[in-house]
Enzyme design. Structure first.
Site, PDB file in Angstrom:
ATOM      1  N   LYS A   1       6.516  -1.300   2.423  1.00 52.62           N
ATOM      2  CA  LYS A   1       5.216  -0.815   2.899  1.00 52.62           C
ATOM      3  C   LYS A   1       4.148  -1.844   2.534  1.00 52.62           C
ATOM      4  O   LYS A   1       3.339  -1.649   1.615  1.00 52.62           O
ATOM      5  CB  LYS A   1       4.910   0.565   2.287  1.00 52.62           C
ATOM      6  CG  LYS A   1       3.889   1.380   3.081  1.00 52.62           C
ATOM      7  CD  LYS A   1       3.833   2.794   2.556  1.00 52.62           C
ATOM      8  CE  LYS A   1       2.805   3.647   3.282  1.00 52.62           C
ATOM      9  NZ  LYS A   1       3.203   3.976   4.659  1.00 52.62           N
TER      10      LYS A   1
ATOM     11  N   LEU B   1      10.451   2.020   7.901  1.00 49.12           N
ATOM     12  CA  LEU B   1       9.883   2.465   6.645  1.00 49.12           C
ATOM     13  C   LEU B   1      10.360   3.887   6.374  1.00 49.12           C
ATOM     14  O   LEU B   1      10.177   4.768   7.210  1.00 49.12           O
ATOM     15  CB  LEU B   1       8.362   2.438   6.703  1.00 49.12           C
ATOM     16  CG  LEU B   1       7.649   2.845   5.425  1.00 49.12           C
ATOM     17  CD1 LEU B   1       7.845   1.795   4.345  1.00 49.12           C
ATOM     18  CD2 LEU B   1       6.164   3.071   5.675  1.00 49.12           C
TER      19      LEU B   1
ATOM     20  N   GLU C   1      11.456   2.776  14.907  1.00 43.54           N
ATOM     21  CA  GLU C   1      10.510   3.798  14.465  1.00 43.54           C
ATOM     22  C   GLU C   1       9.306   3.728  15.379  1.00 43.54           C
ATOM     23  O   GLU C   1       9.318   3.007  16.387  1.00 43.54           O
ATOM     24  CB  GLU C   1      10.100   3.562  13.000  1.00 43.54           C
ATOM     25  CG  GLU C   1       9.486   2.196  12.745  1.00 43.54           C
ATOM     26  CD  GLU C   1       9.173   1.945  11.276  1.00 43.54           C
ATOM     27  OE1 GLU C   1       9.162   2.915  10.494  1.00 43.54           O
ATOM     28  OE2 GLU C   1       8.935   0.779  10.918  1.00 43.54           O
TER      29      GLU C   1
ATOM     30  N   TYR D   1       0.846  -1.195   0.000  1.00 40.92           N
ATOM     31  CA  TYR D   1       0.000   0.000   0.000  1.00 40.92           C
ATOM     32  C   TYR D   1       0.876   1.237   0.000  1.00 40.92           C
ATOM     33  O   TYR D   1       2.080   1.176   0.253  1.00 40.92           O
ATOM     34  CB  TYR D   1      -0.950   0.011   1.195  1.00 40.92           C
ATOM     35  CG  TYR D   1      -0.306   0.343   2.521  1.00 40.92           C
ATOM     36  CD1 TYR D   1      -0.508   1.580   3.116  1.00 40.92           C
ATOM     37  CD2 TYR D   1       0.494  -0.586   3.180  1.00 40.92           C
ATOM     38  CE1 TYR D   1       0.078   1.891   4.331  1.00 40.92           C
ATOM     39  CE2 TYR D   1       1.076  -0.292   4.398  1.00 40.92           C
ATOM     40  CZ  TYR D   1       0.869   0.938   4.974  1.00 40.92           C
ATOM     41  OH  TYR D   1       1.455   1.245   6.174  1.00 40.92           O
TER      42      TYR D   1
END
Length: 286
Positions: free
Chosen positions: A146, A202, A178, A31
């Site tokens: 992702k 990411l 993250e 996505y």
């Protein structure tokens, strides 16, 4: 609401996907989320490049050309009510006639896209800052992709909600990864620290903007591994994303970050970001 599904624009209520779709069965898909300001997609080329990188990473051919994706976005953005939007693109490996882990042959991918209003934190939230918790990062070793297999992120984010917090900071082998749904920045002794772009995180487009603004305005910064002890002793912590923009974290695991209030570096970065948003993002050609 108008959505795009497999070559058609149709009302959301009429959009149907097979229960044998591999996105539903295996989380086998990718996505991308693209912020739109004043009906102008921001850094669309970079978002489409990240989409292509993720598709390559899971060995799935891109179902549309860059021009094709641009045409889909143009229609969705034009049909939406809000000027500021968040557009989701999602591609799965499609629906076979059976459930089998191996890639199916001759099965077209499922391609879905829709737009929703872009909602960012209000001034009261930004002025007060938010709370976060930390947990060990349990995810796989391709967090740079992702993909839609986000259960670990969902569980981490829910831990924050259960604790009355906004975000969960993920730590792996003593280092910062993250956030569950964000990138995390650390400020130590006037220096902005960012974890490197590798398999542990990411690479966010907002992450890039923050570092570009730091370089442009002379804020000292380093991109390097950040230890857990540096996170816990930080003068400031920020979470960044296309929806949260630059948001200060003022408590971590119930302990104050710095003096427990949003710091001056966060205020300065957000001022630069807001100016960039209004003068550049809202006037982007793409």
């Amino acid at each position: 609401m108008t959505v795009y599904l497999n070559g058609e624009f149709l009302p959301l209520a009429e959009a149907k996907i097979s229960p044998l779709d591999r996105g539903f069965l295996f989380g086998d898909g990718v996505y991308e989320v693209i912020p739109v300001y004043s009906r102008r997609p921001f850094r669309l080329d970079e978002h489409l490049a990240r989409l292509q990188n993720t598709l390559d990473g899971i060995r799935l051919a891109n179902p549309l050309s860059p021009e094709g994706w641009r045409a889909v976005l143009a229609r969705l953005v034009a049909d939406a009510e809000s000027d500021d939007q968040s557009v989701l693109l999602q591609v799965t490996r499609g629906a076979d006639s059976k459930r089998d882990h191996a890639f199916p042959r001759g099965v077209p991918p499922t391609v879905f896209a829709f737009s929703s209003p872009l909602v960012t934190p209000g001034e009261a939230v930004r002025a007060a800052g938010i709370s976060a918790i930390s947990v060990p990062d349990p995810r796989w070793q391709r967090c740079d992709l992702k993909v839609i297999s986000l259960l670990a992120n969902v569980l981490a984010r829910q831990q924050a909600v259960d604790a009355g917090c906004v975000e969960t900071i993920l730590l792996r082998d003593g280092l910062l990864s993250e956030g569950a749904a964000s990138n995390i920045f650390v400020v130590h002794d006037g220096v902005l620290l960012a974890p490197p772009k590798d398999w542990r995180m990411l690479p966010g487009v907002t992450y890039d903007v923050v570092l570009e603004l730091a370089a442009r305005h002379g804020m000292p910064y380093q991109v390097r591994d950040i230890s857990e002890s540096e996170v816990r002793s930080a003068d400031e912590l920020w979470m960044t994303s296309s929806t949260k923009e630059v948001l200060p974290i003022v408590t971590l695991d119930g302990q104050p970050v710095g003096n427990g209030r949003p710091g001056p570096a966060a205020a300065q970065m957000y001022a630069w970001y807001a100016t960039f948003r209004d003068e550049v993002m809202r006037k982007a050609d793409d």
